[in-house]
Design a protein around this motif. Structure first.
Motif, PDB file in Angstrom:
ATOM      1  N   GLU A  88      14.316  -0.683  -5.072  1.00 43.97           N
ATOM      2  CA  GLU A  88      13.720  -1.972  -4.742  1.00 43.97           C
ATOM      3  C   GLU A  88      12.205  -1.829  -4.854  1.00 43.97           C
ATOM      4  OE1 GLU A  88      14.010  -5.831  -4.239  1.00 43.97           O
ATOM      5  OE2 GLU A  88      15.803  -4.614  -4.006  1.00 43.97           O
ATOM      6  N   THR A  89      11.529  -2.893  -5.267  1.00 43.61           N
ATOM      7  CA  THR A  89      10.075  -2.910  -5.352  1.00 43.61           C
ATOM      8  C   THR A  89       9.526  -3.753  -4.211  1.00 43.61           C
ATOM      9  OG1 THR A  89      10.168  -2.692  -7.748  1.00 43.61           O
ATOM     10  CG2 THR A  89       8.101  -3.481  -6.812  1.00 43.61           C
ATOM     11  N   ILE A  90       8.567  -3.183  -3.490  1.00 42.95           N
ATOM     12  CA  ILE A  90       7.913  -3.890  -2.384  1.00 42.95           C
ATOM     13  C   ILE A  90       6.524  -4.283  -2.869  1.00 42.95           C
ATOM     14  CG2 ILE A  90       7.133  -3.755   0.004  1.00 42.95           C
ATOM     15  CD1 ILE A  90       9.257  -1.573   0.421  1.00 42.95           C
ATOM     16  N   THR A  91       6.192  -5.566  -2.736  1.00 45.11           N
ATOM     17  CA  THR A  91       4.922  -6.072  -3.242  1.00 45.11           C
ATOM     18  C   THR A  91       4.043  -6.577  -2.099  1.00 45.11           C
ATOM     19  OG1 THR A  91       5.850  -8.270  -3.548  1.00 45.11           O
ATOM     20  CG2 THR A  91       5.975  -6.771  -5.421  1.00 45.11           C
ATOM     21  N   GLY A  92       2.798  -6.904  -2.424  1.00 44.55           N
ATOM     22  CA  GLY A  92       1.877  -7.505  -1.464  1.00 44.55           C
ATOM     23  C   GLY A  92       1.288  -6.518  -0.471  1.00 44.55           C
ATOM     24  N   LEU A  93       1.181  -5.248  -0.854  1.00 44.70           N
ATOM     25  CA  LEU A  93       0.639  -4.231   0.048  1.00 44.70           C
ATOM     26  C   LEU A  93      -0.867  -4.114  -0.144  1.00 44.70           C
ATOM     27  CD1 LEU A  93       3.456  -1.587  -0.528  1.00 44.70           C
ATOM     28  CD2 LEU A  93       3.339  -3.370   1.205  1.00 44.70           C
ATOM     29  N   LYS A  94      -1.579  -3.804   0.930  1.00 41.62           N
ATOM     30  CA  LYS A  94      -3.046  -3.779   0.913  1.00 41.62           C
ATOM     31  C   LYS A  94      -3.575  -2.388   0.551  1.00 41.62           C
ATOM     32  CE  LYS A  94      -3.414  -7.859   3.087  1.00 41.62           C
ATOM     33  NZ  LYS A  94      -3.613  -9.036   2.360  1.00 41.62           N
ATOM     34  N   LYS A  95      -4.603  -2.364  -0.271  1.00 46.97           N
ATOM     35  CA  LYS A  95      -5.252  -1.117  -0.683  1.00 46.97           C
ATOM     36  C   LYS A  95      -5.844  -0.395   0.537  1.00 46.97           C
ATOM     37  CE  LYS A  95      -9.051   0.597  -3.475  1.00 46.97           C
ATOM     38  NZ  LYS A  95     -10.140   0.276  -4.371  1.00 46.97           N
ATOM     39  N   GLY A  96      -5.640   0.912   0.584  1.00 48.38           N
ATOM     40  CA  GLY A  96      -6.201   1.727   1.653  1.00 48.38           C
ATOM     41  C   GLY A  96      -5.332   1.831   2.896  1.00 48.38           C
ATOM     42  N   LYS A  97      -4.292   1.034   3.002  1.00 50.78           N
ATOM     43  CA  LYS A  97      -3.404   1.085   4.169  1.00 50.78           C
ATOM     44  C   LYS A  97      -2.258   2.059   3.915  1.00 50.78           C
ATOM     45  CE  LYS A  97      -3.947  -3.102   6.710  1.00 50.78           C
ATOM     46  NZ  LYS A  97      -3.489  -3.213   8.061  1.00 50.78           N
ATOM     47  N   THR A  98      -1.748   2.618   5.013  1.00 53.97           N
ATOM     48  CA  THR A  98      -0.586   3.489   4.943  1.00 53.97           C
ATOM     49  C   THR A  98       0.628   2.700   5.384  1.00 53.97           C
ATOM     50  OG1 THR A  98      -1.942   5.431   5.415  1.00 53.97           O
ATOM     51  CG2 THR A  98       0.432   5.635   5.800  1.00 53.97           C
ATOM     52  N   TYR A  99       1.700   2.800   4.613  1.00 58.81           N
ATOM     53  CA  TYR A  99       2.945   2.099   4.916  1.00 58.81           C
ATOM     54  C   TYR A  99       4.063   3.111   5.119  1.00 58.81           C
ATOM     55  CZ  TYR A  99       0.658  -2.220   3.575  1.00 58.81           C
ATOM     56  OH  TYR A  99      -0.195  -3.290   3.521  1.00 58.81           O
ATOM     57  N   TYR A 100       4.966   2.771   6.009  1.00 59.03           N
ATOM     58  CA  TYR A 100       6.125   3.597   6.319  1.00 59.03           C
ATOM     59  C   TYR A 100       7.380   2.841   5.892  1.00 59.03           C
ATOM     60  CZ  TYR A 100       2.647   6.025   9.055  1.00 59.03           C
ATOM     61  OH  TYR A 100       1.519   6.703   9.438  1.00 59.03           O
ATOM     62  N   VAL A 101       8.306   3.563   5.270  1.00 59.20           N
ATOM     63  CA  VAL A 101       9.498   2.939   4.707  1.00 59.20           C
ATOM     64  C   VAL A 101      10.730   3.732   5.139  1.00 59.20           C
ATOM     65  CG1 VAL A 101      10.668   2.283   2.568  1.00 59.20           C
ATOM     66  CG2 VAL A 101       8.185   2.138   2.712  1.00 59.20           C
ATOM     67  N   ARG A 102      11.811   3.004   5.448  1.00 61.01           N
ATOM     68  CA  ARG A 102      13.096   3.631   5.743  1.00 61.01           C
ATOM     69  C   ARG A 102      14.195   2.745   5.165  1.00 61.01           C
ATOM     70  NH1 ARG A 102      13.386   2.592  12.312  1.00 61.01           N
ATOM     71  NH2 ARG A 102      13.329   0.324  12.156  1.00 61.01           N
ATOM     72  N   VAL A 103      15.365   3.339   4.926  1.00 62.44           N
ATOM     73  CA  VAL A 103      16.473   2.632   4.285  1.00 62.44           C
ATOM     74  C   VAL A 103      17.755   2.924   5.057  1.00 62.44           C
ATOM     75  CG1 VAL A 103      17.777   2.358   2.128  1.00 62.44           C
ATOM     76  CG2 VAL A 103      15.357   2.953   2.041  1.00 62.44           C
TER      77      VAL A 103
END
Length: 114
Positions: free
Chosen positions: A74-89
């Protein structure tokens, strides 16, 4: 007797089916373009779908997004530059008109660079 047969049918209808949904493994993150990451994982047979959670906090308490997917990516869009994101499935299966969810995968993190 006929009464015994009807009673056993009622008991069968009242039983709840316990479904064992395995934990999703092999979760990988890759930044593709500006503000986009692709999440891939290993599929398992028998699953009806997957749920992806993306957040700006490791505890998934803020900035949370949930996405449903039928495939193995899956592709996740709309993320901000310089931020850290955490993902789980996690996977789910449908049985008896209900959804049974598996445990969440290990949390993966990615910092948006572009």
């Amino acid at each position: 007797t006929a009464d015994d047969d009807s009673e056993s049918d009622v008991q069968k209808d009242e039983q709840i089916t316990a479904v064992s949904v395995p934990k999703v493994k092999g979760v990988r993150l890759r930044q593709t373009r500006k503000g986009k990451i692709t999440v891939t994982w290993t599929r398992f047979s028998g699953g009806n779908g997957y749920q992806i959670a993306c957040s700006t906090s490791r505890a998934f308490s803020k900035g949370k997004t949930k996405i449903k997917s039928a495939g193995a990516y899956e592709t996740i869009t709309g993320l901000k530059k310089g931020k850290t994101y955490y993902v789980r499935v996690r996977a789910y299966q449908k049985a008896d008109g209900r959804k049974y969810y598996g445990n969440w995968s290990k949390v993966k993190k990615v910092k948006i660079k572009k």
